[in-house]
Design a protein around this motif. Structure first.
Motif, short mmCIF file in Angstrom:
data_model
loop_
_atom_site.label_atom_id
_atom_site.label_comp_id
_atom_site.label_asym_id
_atom_site.label_seq_id
_atom_site.Cartn_x
_atom_site.Cartn_y
_atom_site.Cartn_z
N LYS A 172 -31.04 22.11 32.20
CA LYS A 172 -30.73 21.97 33.45
C LYS A 172 -31.19 20.00 33.10
N PHE A 173 -30.08 19.71 33.96
CA PHE A 173 -30.27 17.72 34.06
C PHE A 173 -30.30 17.57 35.67
N PHE A 174 -31.55 15.76 35.18
CA PHE A 174 -31.65 15.63 36.36
C PHE A 174 -31.50 14.25 36.00
N GLY A 175 -30.30 13.62 37.04
CA GLY A 175 -29.60 12.72 37.04
C GLY A 175 -29.75 11.12 37.41
N ASP A 176 -30.53 11.77 38.35
CA ASP A 176 -31.39 10.70 39.47
C ASP A 176 -32.81 9.94 38.57
N VAL A 233 -33.22 16.41 31.35
CA VAL A 233 -33.20 16.85 30.87
C VAL A 233 -33.90 17.75 30.61
N ASP A 234 -34.67 19.19 31.05
CA ASP A 234 -35.68 19.88 31.12
C ASP A 234 -34.85 21.40 29.95
N PHE A 235 -35.48 21.70 28.87
CA PHE A 235 -35.28 23.08 28.31
C PHE A 235 -36.11 23.55 28.07
N VAL A 236 -35.16 25.26 27.41
CA VAL A 236 -36.46 25.86 26.99
C VAL A 236 -36.05 26.63 25.39
N PHE A 281 -25.90 11.50 26.05
CA PHE A 281 -26.28 13.29 25.46
C PHE A 281 -25.39 14.04 26.34
N VAL A 282 -25.69 14.32 27.85
CA VAL A 282 -24.89 15.26 27.75
C VAL A 282 -24.04 15.46 27.86
N THR A 283 -22.78 14.65 27.23
CA THR A 283 -22.07 14.31 27.11
C THR A 283 -22.01 15.12 25.92
N LYS A 284 -22.14 14.66 25.35
CA LYS A 284 -22.55 15.25 23.49
C LYS A 284 -22.91 16.64 23.75
N PHE A 285 -24.02 16.88 24.62
CA PHE A 285 -24.63 18.57 24.13
C PHE A 285 -23.23 19.32 24.86
N GLN A 286 -22.59 18.95 25.94
CA GLN A 286 -21.38 19.68 26.48
C GLN A 286 -19.81 19.59 25.56
N ASP A 287 -20.05 18.71 25.04
CA ASP A 287 -19.09 18.96 24.09
C ASP A 287 -19.42 19.78 22.64
N ASN A 337 -27.11 15.26 42.62
CA ASN A 337 -27.24 14.61 42.09
C ASN A 337 -27.07 15.50 40.30
N GLN A 338 -26.64 16.57 40.78
CA GLN A 338 -26.34 17.19 39.95
C GLN A 338 -25.26 16.61 39.26
N ASN A 339 -24.29 16.50 37.80
CA ASN A 339 -23.57 16.32 36.84
C ASN A 339 -22.59 16.31 36.89
N GLU A 340 -20.89 15.30 37.86
CA GLU A 340 -19.76 15.59 38.48
C GLU A 340 -18.90 16.94 37.06
N GLN A 341 -19.28 16.59 36.11
CA GLN A 341 -18.79 17.04 35.05
C GLN A 341 -19.09 18.27 35.00
N GLN A 342 -19.75 18.47 34.93
CA GLN A 342 -20.90 20.30 35.09
C GLN A 342 -20.38 21.33 36.36
N LEU A 343 -19.94 22.30 36.05
CA LEU A 343 -20.41 23.27 37.13
C LEU A 343 -21.61 23.29 38.70
N LYS A 344 -21.44 23.77 39.02
CA LYS A 344 -22.82 23.03 40.21
C LYS A 344 -23.41 24.62 39.77
N SER A 345 -24.71 24.09 40.17
CA SER A 345 -25.82 25.21 39.36
C SER A 345 -27.03 25.23 40.58
N CYS A 346 -27.02 26.43 41.19
CA CYS A 346 -27.97 26.41 42.47
C CYS A 346 -28.99 26.89 42.06
N TYR A 347 -30.47 26.47 41.83
CA TYR A 347 -31.93 26.62 41.62
C TYR A 347 -32.80 26.88 42.65
N CYS A 348 -32.42 27.43 43.78
CA CYS A 348 -33.08 27.69 44.88
C CYS A 348 -32.89 28.59 45.19
#
Length: 622
Positions: A141-145, A149-152, A170-176, A566-577
């Motif tokens: 999960k990415f927090f641009g502001d 990044v959080d992960f498991v 980091f975000v670009t490398k991870f996605q690639d 504040n989600q990365n524009e290069q990623q699909l929007k994700s809902c965590y609510c």
């Protein structure tokens, strides 16, 4: 018992951080994780540290510490401990460490050997504590502001970067590298188009997606239009007579049904949930008819007076050679149907109603079937339209009325129908196909996979929205498009063409994902249940481990919702609510009752949650 909000974690605090905590091993963390925590950002932690006058630079996250000199890819590593206990908190695991992406043949290989393209897989390494394959299982999960990044990875971790440039790198490398691990192709523009197709360029580049179909109202307007569900309150809970619930068959009329190892329990529908009538249809010798397998799939038919029951084959594969018809009024198995085509026995892996709500039709004699490479309609009448005799000692063969056997590997896994009989099918390769009611030979629209198998699908009554379930996330897709004549249609009735809008992903936070358990996966995502034109589904629900996870449908569709900021524009929007309804044992299924049972003081019909030993009903509190 109620629903928790999605949770990010407590303070990432160093104020109580001791040298003993610095040596904290993540293996010890697993025993501490329990359930839920609150939300405080890393920025608040930094502010708190400055207030305590610790040795902290004026703006530690905007300027590099002296100790970072000469350290490439420097990051601060945090670990979350304590689960949902009062002592839950973030602690600094490494004040300064570094990350790198390397290729390995095996996860425990030593770093150093150069591997060529096509060899091995990409691994994320952070200091000496993180060594994990780059995959969606990280629940990144990415927090641009916050440049965070959080992960498991056997615990819940957070990386904090020292500059925006380093964070974005980091975000670009991870996605690639994720793309390369999933598709075995380099993450070039050409290869992305090859995988997704030109029509779905918005899925590859969400910043270029036409999101006009998603609602653009802001949160305040959304709150005015619909009462928000604050919690889910337990109304009824009861144990089954003999336990072993395998599946849940909710009725829209008077009754619902719990299918267990030994029979079917009949329960009464009420405005605040379901509970027992004292009626139990027992299977012969503890099992259904002569079949040695316990039934897994129930399907109500003929005004909910009959139930079709399908069991896996004896070798435990998810395929059945036939179905058994149970008359709920007499409690008897009236026949055992066989699947066959052109005189040859075949198998099915799933069955469903001709349309959403057709179970209410008392004259219904047809239903749909799905196998790995088959999609068809079955009829209990013969070719002349006459109901087949069931007096014969031999099981009658269902009549294949229409359908198609695909020669290439479609790997169908699951399907569902809309109110008009349109069909959505999910596949092992992640693709979701839309078929019209009139033709099962060729899909009108085929959405590409995102790298995860679709294990369950659902569709709204009006066919405008499709929900797919994978092990780690749900995917919500709009089927709406405008044809060349300017008419609005769905992808069930025609090819959607170019610039298909990007979907939304529904996910657990890394913390909740970890608390749900590494072996527990999402299953059976569903919309709430309506069977009338003009009515709109209000919620979505899915199950993972002991969690029933509920999203507000309107909120998910709202592009102005704060979760998407504040989600990365290069990623699909994700809902965590979401809200979580927690049970004390693994959940078999969670479903909303028919909207006939929505009471005036509630924004939704009751939620029914079945575990192996109990069934519980919850109502929404605003």
């Amino acid at each position: 018992m109620g629903g928790a909000h999605s949770r990010e974690g407590l303070e990432l605090s160093e104020s109580e951080y001791s040298s003993e905590e610095e040596e904290l091993e993540f293996d010890n963390y697993e025993n501490k994780a329990q359930s839920e925590v609150g939300t405080v950002t890393l920025d608040e932690v930094d502010s708190r540290l400055r207030e305590l006058k610790l040795k902290y630079q004026k703006d530690s996250m905007d300027s590099l510490p002296k100790s970072k000199a000469g350290v490439g890819n420097g990051v601060k590593l945090y670990l979350h401990i304590g689960g949902n206990t009062p002592k839950a908190k973030w602690v600094v695991s490494e004040k300064l460490t570094s990350y790198k992406f390397v290729k390995k043949l095996r996860i425990d290989d030593e770093d150093g050997d150069e591997l060529g393209f096509g060899d091995g897989f990409w691994v994320l390494m952070v200091g000496k504590k993180i060594n994990v394959k780059v995959s969606i299982d990280l629940q990144m999960k990415f927090f641009g502001d916050q440049r965070r990044v959080d992960f498991v990875d056997r615990g819940v971790w957070a990386l904090r970067f020292f500059s925006d440039v380093e964070y974005r790198s980091f975000v670009t490398k991870f996605q690639d590298y994720l793309f390369e691990n999933v598709y075995a192709l380099r993450a070039t523009e050409e290869n992305k188009v090859k995988v997704y197709g030109k029509e779905f360029i918005g899925w590859v580049k969400p910043e270029e997606s036409d999101d006009s179909v998603w609602e653009k109202a802001d949160d305040d307007l959304w709150k005015q239009r619909q009462r928000e569900t604050k919690d889910w309150l337990k109304e009824f809970e009861e144990s089954t007579p003999v336990g072993g619930i395998q599946s849940l068959a909710l009725g829209a009329l008077d009754n619902s049904f719990l299918v267990s190892d030994h029979g079917v329990q009949v329960v009464k529908n009420f405005g605040h949930g379901i509970h027992g009538k004292g009626v139990f249809v027992k299977f012969e010798d503890g099992k259904l008819g002569s079949n040695s397998a316990t039934p897994k799939k129930p399907l109500l038919m003929r005004g909910e007076t009959n139930m079709m029951l399908m069991s896996p084959s004896i070798d435990s594969k998810p395929h059945a050679t036939g179905v058994q018809q149970l008359d709920m009024e007499t409690g008897n198995i009236v026949t055992q149907w066989k699947f066959g085509k052109d005189g040859t026995p075949i198998t099915m892996r799933d069955i469903t109603s001709d349309s959403k709500g057709s179970q209410l039709d008392p004259s219904e004699s047809t239903f749909l079937g799905l196998d790995d490479n088959r999609l068809c309609q079955w009829d209990m009448r013969d070719r002349k339209g006459i109901v087949q005799s069931i007096a014969s000692s031999n099981s009658p063969v269902l009549h294949w009325t229409q359908g198609h056997q695909f020669t290439r590997g479609t790997n169908f896994q699951c399907f569902a129908t809309a109110g008009d009989g349109s069909i959505v099918v999910g596949s092992a390769d992640g693709k979701i196909r839309l078929y019209s009611k009139s033709s099962m030979r060729q899909a009108k629209t085929a959405f590409p996979g995102l790298g995860s198998a679709i294990t369950s699908v659902d569709v709204t009554y009006d066919g405008k929205w499709v929900l797919g379930t994978t092990d780690t996330y749900l995917i919500l897709i709009s089927t709406l498009f405008t044809d060349k004549d300017g008419k609005t249609k769905t992808g069930f009735s025609g090819r959607m063409g170019h610039k298909i809008p990007a979907p939304r992903l529904l996910k657990l936070t890394p913390l909740d994902s970890h608390l749900a358990g590494a072996t527990n996966k999402f299953h059976a995502g569903h919309f709430s249940w309506v069977t009338e034109s003009g009515k709109q589904e209000k919620h979505l629900v899915a199950t993972v481990g002991k969690f029933s996870v509920v999203w507000n449908f309107q909120q998910v569709k709202n592009s102005g919702h704060g979760c998407y900021q504040n989600q990365n524009e290069q990623q699909l929007k994700s809902c965590y609510c979401y809200k979580i309804v927690l049970k004390d044992e693994s959940i078999i299924e969670s479903r909303f009752m028919h909207d006939n049972y929505q009471v005036k003081d509630s924004p939704e019909a009751p939620l029914v949650v079945a575990t192996p030993l109990k069934v519980t009903s919850f109502t929404a509190k605003t």
